[in-house]
Scaffold this motif. Structure first.
Motif, PDB file in Angstrom:
ATOM      1  N   LEU A 163     -11.194   1.356  15.189  1.00 33.33           N
ATOM      2  CA  LEU A 163     -11.279   1.724  13.775  1.00 33.33           C
ATOM      3  C   LEU A 163      -9.959   2.276  13.247  1.00 33.33           C
ATOM      4  O   LEU A 163      -9.579   2.011  12.106  1.00 33.33           O
ATOM      5  CB  LEU A 163     -12.401   2.744  13.567  1.00 33.33           C
ATOM      6  N   MET A 164      -9.246   3.035  14.064  1.00 31.65           N
ATOM      7  CA  MET A 164      -7.952   3.570  13.640  1.00 31.65           C
ATOM      8  C   MET A 164      -6.922   2.446  13.492  1.00 31.65           C
ATOM      9  O   MET A 164      -6.129   2.441  12.547  1.00 31.65           O
ATOM     10  CB  MET A 164      -7.450   4.624  14.625  1.00 31.65           C
ATOM     11  N   ALA A 165      -6.936   1.493  14.410  1.00 36.22           N
ATOM     12  CA  ALA A 165      -6.016   0.354  14.309  1.00 36.22           C
ATOM     13  C   ALA A 165      -6.297  -0.431  13.031  1.00 36.22           C
ATOM     14  O   ALA A 165      -5.362  -0.836  12.313  1.00 36.22           O
ATOM     15  CB  ALA A 165      -6.156  -0.549  15.537  1.00 36.22           C
ATOM     16  N   GLU A 166      -7.576  -0.622  12.724  1.00 36.75           N
ATOM     17  CA  GLU A 166      -7.958  -1.333  11.493  1.00 36.75           C
ATOM     18  C   GLU A 166      -7.512  -0.566  10.254  1.00 36.75           C
ATOM     19  O   GLU A 166      -7.011  -1.154   9.288  1.00 36.75           O
ATOM     20  CB  GLU A 166      -9.481  -1.535  11.450  1.00 36.75           C
ATOM     21  N   LEU A 167      -7.701   0.749  10.260  1.00 36.89           N
ATOM     22  CA  LEU A 167      -7.359   1.579   9.107  1.00 36.89           C
ATOM     23  C   LEU A 167      -5.862   1.546   8.824  1.00 36.89           C
ATOM     24  O   LEU A 167      -5.435   1.388   7.677  1.00 36.89           O
ATOM     25  CB  LEU A 167      -7.828   3.016   9.339  1.00 36.89           C
ATOM     26  N   VAL A 168      -5.058   1.698   9.871  1.00 35.05           N
ATOM     27  CA  VAL A 168      -3.597   1.694   9.706  1.00 35.05           C
ATOM     28  C   VAL A 168      -3.121   0.328   9.226  1.00 35.05           C
ATOM     29  O   VAL A 168      -2.270   0.225   8.333  1.00 35.05           O
ATOM     30  CB  VAL A 168      -2.912   2.100  11.029  1.00 35.05           C
ATOM     31  N   ALA A 169      -3.668  -0.743   9.803  1.00 34.34           N
ATOM     32  CA  ALA A 169      -3.275  -2.096   9.396  1.00 34.34           C
ATOM     33  C   ALA A 169      -3.688  -2.368   7.947  1.00 34.34           C
ATOM     34  O   ALA A 169      -2.928  -2.967   7.171  1.00 34.34           O
ATOM     35  CB  ALA A 169      -3.916  -3.127  10.335  1.00 34.34           C
ATOM     36  N   TRP A 170      -4.887  -1.913   7.585  1.00 31.51           N
ATOM     37  CA  TRP A 170      -5.369  -2.105   6.209  1.00 31.51           C
ATOM     38  C   TRP A 170      -4.456  -1.409   5.217  1.00 31.51           C
ATOM     39  O   TRP A 170      -4.080  -1.981   4.188  1.00 31.51           O
ATOM     40  CB  TRP A 170      -6.793  -1.557   6.089  1.00 31.51           C
ATOM     41  N   PHE A 171      -4.069  -0.177   5.501  1.00 28.50           N
ATOM     42  CA  PHE A 171      -3.218   0.579   4.584  1.00 28.50           C
ATOM     43  C   PHE A 171      -1.876  -0.110   4.406  1.00 28.50           C
ATOM     44  O   PHE A 171      -1.380  -0.248   3.284  1.00 28.50           O
ATOM     45  CB  PHE A 171      -3.012   2.005   5.099  1.00 28.50           C
ATOM     46  N   SER A 172      -1.297  -0.550   5.514  1.00 27.74           N
ATOM     47  CA  SER A 172       0.007  -1.210   5.461  1.00 27.74           C
ATOM     48  C   SER A 172      -0.056  -2.473   4.607  1.00 27.74           C
ATOM     49  O   SER A 172       0.817  -2.720   3.756  1.00 27.74           O
ATOM     50  CB  SER A 172       0.464  -1.559   6.877  1.00 27.74           C
ATOM     51  N   GLU A 173      -1.104  -3.259   4.796  1.00 27.86           N
ATOM     52  CA  GLU A 173      -1.254  -4.501   4.036  1.00 27.86           C
ATOM     53  C   GLU A 173      -1.480  -4.216   2.544  1.00 27.86           C
ATOM     54  O   GLU A 173      -0.864  -4.850   1.677  1.00 27.86           O
ATOM     55  CB  GLU A 173      -2.426  -5.308   4.594  1.00 27.86           C
ATOM     56  N   GLU A 174      -2.361  -3.251   2.245  1.00 26.79           N
ATOM     57  CA  GLU A 174      -2.666  -2.939   0.846  1.00 26.79           C
ATOM     58  C   GLU A 174      -1.461  -2.334   0.130  1.00 26.79           C
ATOM     59  O   GLU A 174      -1.225  -2.603  -1.043  1.00 26.79           O
ATOM     60  CB  GLU A 174      -3.861  -1.987   0.763  1.00 26.79           C
ATOM     61  N   ARG A 175      -0.705  -1.516   0.837  1.00 30.72           N
ATOM     62  CA  ARG A 175       0.485  -0.932   0.212  1.00 30.72           C
ATOM     63  C   ARG A 175       1.512  -2.021  -0.100  1.00 30.72           C
ATOM     64  O   ARG A 175       2.199  -1.971  -1.116  1.00 30.72           O
ATOM     65  CB  ARG A 175       1.101   0.147   1.115  1.00 30.72           C
ATOM     66  N   GLU A 176       1.570  -3.011   0.779  1.00 33.09           N
ATOM     67  CA  GLU A 176       2.497  -4.116   0.590  1.00 33.09           C
ATOM     68  C   GLU A 176       2.112  -4.981  -0.610  1.00 33.09           C
ATOM     69  O   GLU A 176       2.972  -5.386  -1.404  1.00 33.09           O
ATOM     70  CB  GLU A 176       2.528  -4.986   1.863  1.00 33.09           C
ATOM     71  N   THR A 177       0.824  -5.270  -0.751  1.00 36.56           N
ATOM     72  CA  THR A 177       0.372  -6.158  -1.828  1.00 36.56           C
ATOM     73  C   THR A 177       0.325  -5.455  -3.184  1.00 36.56           C
ATOM     74  O   THR A 177       0.471  -6.094  -4.219  1.00 36.56           O
ATOM     75  CB  THR A 177      -1.036  -6.710  -1.535  1.00 36.56           C
ATOM     76  N   GLY A 178       0.098  -4.132  -3.183  1.00 32.48           N
ATOM     77  CA  GLY A 178       0.037  -3.386  -4.430  1.00 32.48           C
ATOM     78  C   GLY A 178      -1.209  -3.655  -5.255  1.00 32.48           C
ATOM     79  O   GLY A 178      -1.239  -3.397  -6.460  1.00 32.48           O
ATOM     80  N   ARG A 179      -2.269  -4.139  -4.607  1.00 29.20           N
ATOM     81  CA  ARG A 179      -3.506  -4.435  -5.351  1.00 29.20           C
ATOM     82  C   ARG A 179      -4.168  -3.161  -5.862  1.00 29.20           C
ATOM     83  O   ARG A 179      -4.800  -3.161  -6.914  1.00 29.20           O
ATOM     84  CB  ARG A 179      -4.487  -5.211  -4.457  1.00 29.20           C
ATOM     85  N   LEU A 180      -4.061  -2.095  -5.102  1.00 31.92           N
ATOM     86  CA  LEU A 180      -4.670  -0.826  -5.488  1.00 31.92           C
ATOM     87  C   LEU A 180      -3.587   0.149  -5.942  1.00 31.92           C
ATOM     88  O   LEU A 180      -2.491   0.182  -5.372  1.00 31.92           O
ATOM     89  CB  LEU A 180      -5.432  -0.209  -4.311  1.00 31.92           C
ATOM     90  N   HIS A 181      -3.898   0.948  -6.950  1.00 33.28           N
ATOM     91  CA  HIS A 181      -2.979   2.019  -7.350  1.00 33.28           C
ATOM     92  C   HIS A 181      -2.765   2.937  -6.145  1.00 33.28           C
ATOM     93  O   HIS A 181      -3.691   3.205  -5.374  1.00 33.28           O
ATOM     94  CB  HIS A 181      -3.589   2.815  -8.509  1.00 33.28           C
ATOM     95  N   PRO A 182      -1.533   3.425  -5.941  1.00 32.56           N
ATOM     96  CA  PRO A 182      -1.244   4.266  -4.771  1.00 32.56           C
ATOM     97  C   PRO A 182      -2.206   5.442  -4.591  1.00 32.56           C
ATOM     98  O   PRO A 182      -2.555   5.783  -3.451  1.00 32.56           O
ATOM     99  CB  PRO A 182       0.183   4.760  -5.028  1.00 32.56           C
ATOM    100  N   LEU A 183      -2.639   6.072  -5.685  1.00 31.87           N
ATOM    101  CA  LEU A 183      -3.546   7.220  -5.549  1.00 31.87           C
ATOM    102  C   LEU A 183      -4.915   6.781  -5.037  1.00 31.87           C
ATOM    103  O   LEU A 183      -5.544   7.501  -4.244  1.00 31.87           O
ATOM    104  CB  LEU A 183      -3.689   7.945  -6.885  1.00 31.87           C
ATOM    105  N   LEU A 184      -5.384   5.620  -5.464  1.00 32.56           N
ATOM    106  CA  LEU A 184      -6.656   5.102  -4.950  1.00 32.56           C
ATOM    107  C   LEU A 184      -6.503   4.722  -3.484  1.00 32.56           C
ATOM    108  O   LEU A 184      -7.395   4.986  -2.666  1.00 32.56           O
ATOM    109  CB  LEU A 184      -7.102   3.886  -5.767  1.00 32.56           C
ATOM    110  N   LEU A 185      -5.389   4.112  -3.155  1.00 33.33           N
ATOM    111  CA  LEU A 185      -5.133   3.705  -1.771  1.00 33.33           C
ATOM    112  C   LEU A 185      -5.111   4.920  -0.842  1.00 33.33           C
ATOM    113  O   LEU A 185      -5.736   4.917   0.224  1.00 33.33           O
ATOM    114  CB  LEU A 185      -3.797   2.956  -1.715  1.00 33.33           C
ATOM    115  N   ILE A 186      -4.398   5.962  -1.262  1.00 37.64           N
ATOM    116  CA  ILE A 186      -4.318   7.182  -0.439  1.00 37.64           C
ATOM    117  C   ILE A 186      -5.691   7.840  -0.324  1.00 37.64           C
ATOM    118  O   ILE A 186      -6.105   8.268   0.761  1.00 37.64           O
ATOM    119  CB  ILE A 186      -3.288   8.169  -1.037  1.00 37.64           C
ATOM    120  N   GLY A 187      -6.409   7.922  -1.449  1.00 40.62           N
ATOM    121  CA  GLY A 187      -7.733   8.530  -1.429  1.00 40.62           C
ATOM    122  C   GLY A 187      -8.681   7.822  -0.480  1.00 40.62           C
ATOM    123  O   GLY A 187      -9.404   8.456   0.296  1.00 40.62           O
TER     124      GLY A 187
END
Length: 349
Positions: A163-187
């Motif tokens: 689950l931690m590997a998935e979470l870290v990979a998900w964050f990296s991908e989402e931050r790269e694509t910019g689909r979510l506002h940074p505050l939503l992504l962090i939350g």
């Protein structure tokens, strides 16, 4: 897999994000205080953050005791568990403030930060820096450090590494694509991290350190000068409720992100408003306003307006003296007079 397709961006969420980002943009102008004043603001915020974050987890040390402890960090020897936790939190906070640009969000760095967080905690020597090996759960504590009960059952030790590997990979991908506002992504990242609860202990404290790290990396440069942890401590019941409401649905097909994101964004908004008030007060002090005039302006900023009767009750000052202060504040451009006679009131320019 983290699903965000069910995320609804409400007008409340949009409004909160807009307000926080407006302050983020204004910080360049607001943060033009002298370096020594900025340094003083950061020190106060750091003490508040350390005290609040450790008290949320059951510590009993006051901010004054935290401040005293921080002035003696060089001794590197701490008798009680509370002192050990405060010393570790202070060390990690300083590391994040100094090196946030160099700390990428990897599992390795997360484990290192956890190790450093518990570096002085003798009781945690066996597990610091490593994922949990036995089941744990989220517990709530009252102001006396007494456990109120279990808030949420967390991921199993077996599932945690995946689950931690998935979470870290998900964050990296989402931050790269910019689909979510940074505050939503962090939350979302933070609430999923807390739902996994990957370490045996220290997860709550580490989540707040990581929140600060991610906010700094997202360009919210004012974060070190205002304590988010203090806001959370003052809204602890709402904090646990929002966590519980969202975490129970995270592994479903339609996670309910709303409760947590609204709480998270409101906390960030309150953090920004607190700092704005502190900076404005610093500027008034630099303008060398008399104490009575300073009290008048601060009351007006807090309540939107002020009358002579309110100023008398607030300060205990003489009416004629206060009249002169009001006249000067209007002439100097701090206040605007509205109405007339007994209906006169003042607001900020």
């Amino acid at each position: 897999m983290i699903r965000t397709d069910s995320l609804q961006i409400t007008t409340d969420i949009l409004s909160l994000i807009a307000g926080i980002d407006e302050f983020k943009g204004a910080w360049r102008a607001l943060g033009t205080l002298a370096p020594d004043r900025l340094s003083a603001l950061r020190r106060v915020a750091t003490i508040e953050s350390i005290g609040s974050s450790t008290r949320i987890e059951g510590s009993k040390l006051s901010d004054r005791e935290v401040e005293h402890l921080l002035s003696n960090l060089q001794i590197k020897s701490f008798e009680t568990r509370d002192e050990q936790e405060v010393a570790g939190y202070a060390q990690v906070m300083e590391l994040v403030f100094m090196s946030w640009q160099d700390i990428s969000l990897t599992e390795n760095h997360i484990r290192q930060l956890h190790r450093d967080l518990l570096t002085y905690s003798d009781k945690d020597d066996w597990h610091r820096g490593n994922y949990k090996t036995t089941s744990n759960s989220v517990a709530a504590f009252d102001e006396h450090g007494k456990q109120l009960g279990v808030v949420f059952e967390t991921a199993t030790p077996f599932d945690t590494p995946r689950l931690m590997a998935e979470l870290v990979a998900w964050f990296s991908e989402e931050r790269e694509t910019g689909r979510l506002h940074p505050l939503l992504l962090i939350g979302i990242w933070v609430v999923v991290f807390l739902e996994i609860h990957p370490f045996q202990d220290g997860n709550g404290r580490l989540s707040r350190v990581l929140t600060t790290l991610l906010l700094l990396q997202a360009g919210y440069a004012y974060v070190p000068y205002s304590s988010l942890e203090s806001v959370i401590e003052q809204n602890k019941e709402a904090y646990y409720l929002a966590l519980r409401q969202t975490q129970g649905s995270i592994r479903s097909d339609a996670p309910n992100w709303q409760p947590w994101l609204v709480f998270f964004l409101r906390a960030l908004s309150q953090q920004a408003r607190r700092l704005e008030r502190k900076v404005e007060r610093e500027k008034l002090v630099l303008a060398k306003l008399p104490d009575l005039a300073l009290q008048i302006v601060e009351f007006t900023r807090e309540h939107g307006r002020i009358t002579m009767a309110e100023a008398i009750r607030l300060t205990g000052g003489n009416r004629n003296t206060l009249k002169q202060h009001f006249r000067t504040l209007v002439e100097q451009g701090h206040l605007v007079q509205q109405g007339g006679g007994r209906g006169t009131w003042y607001e900020l320019r």
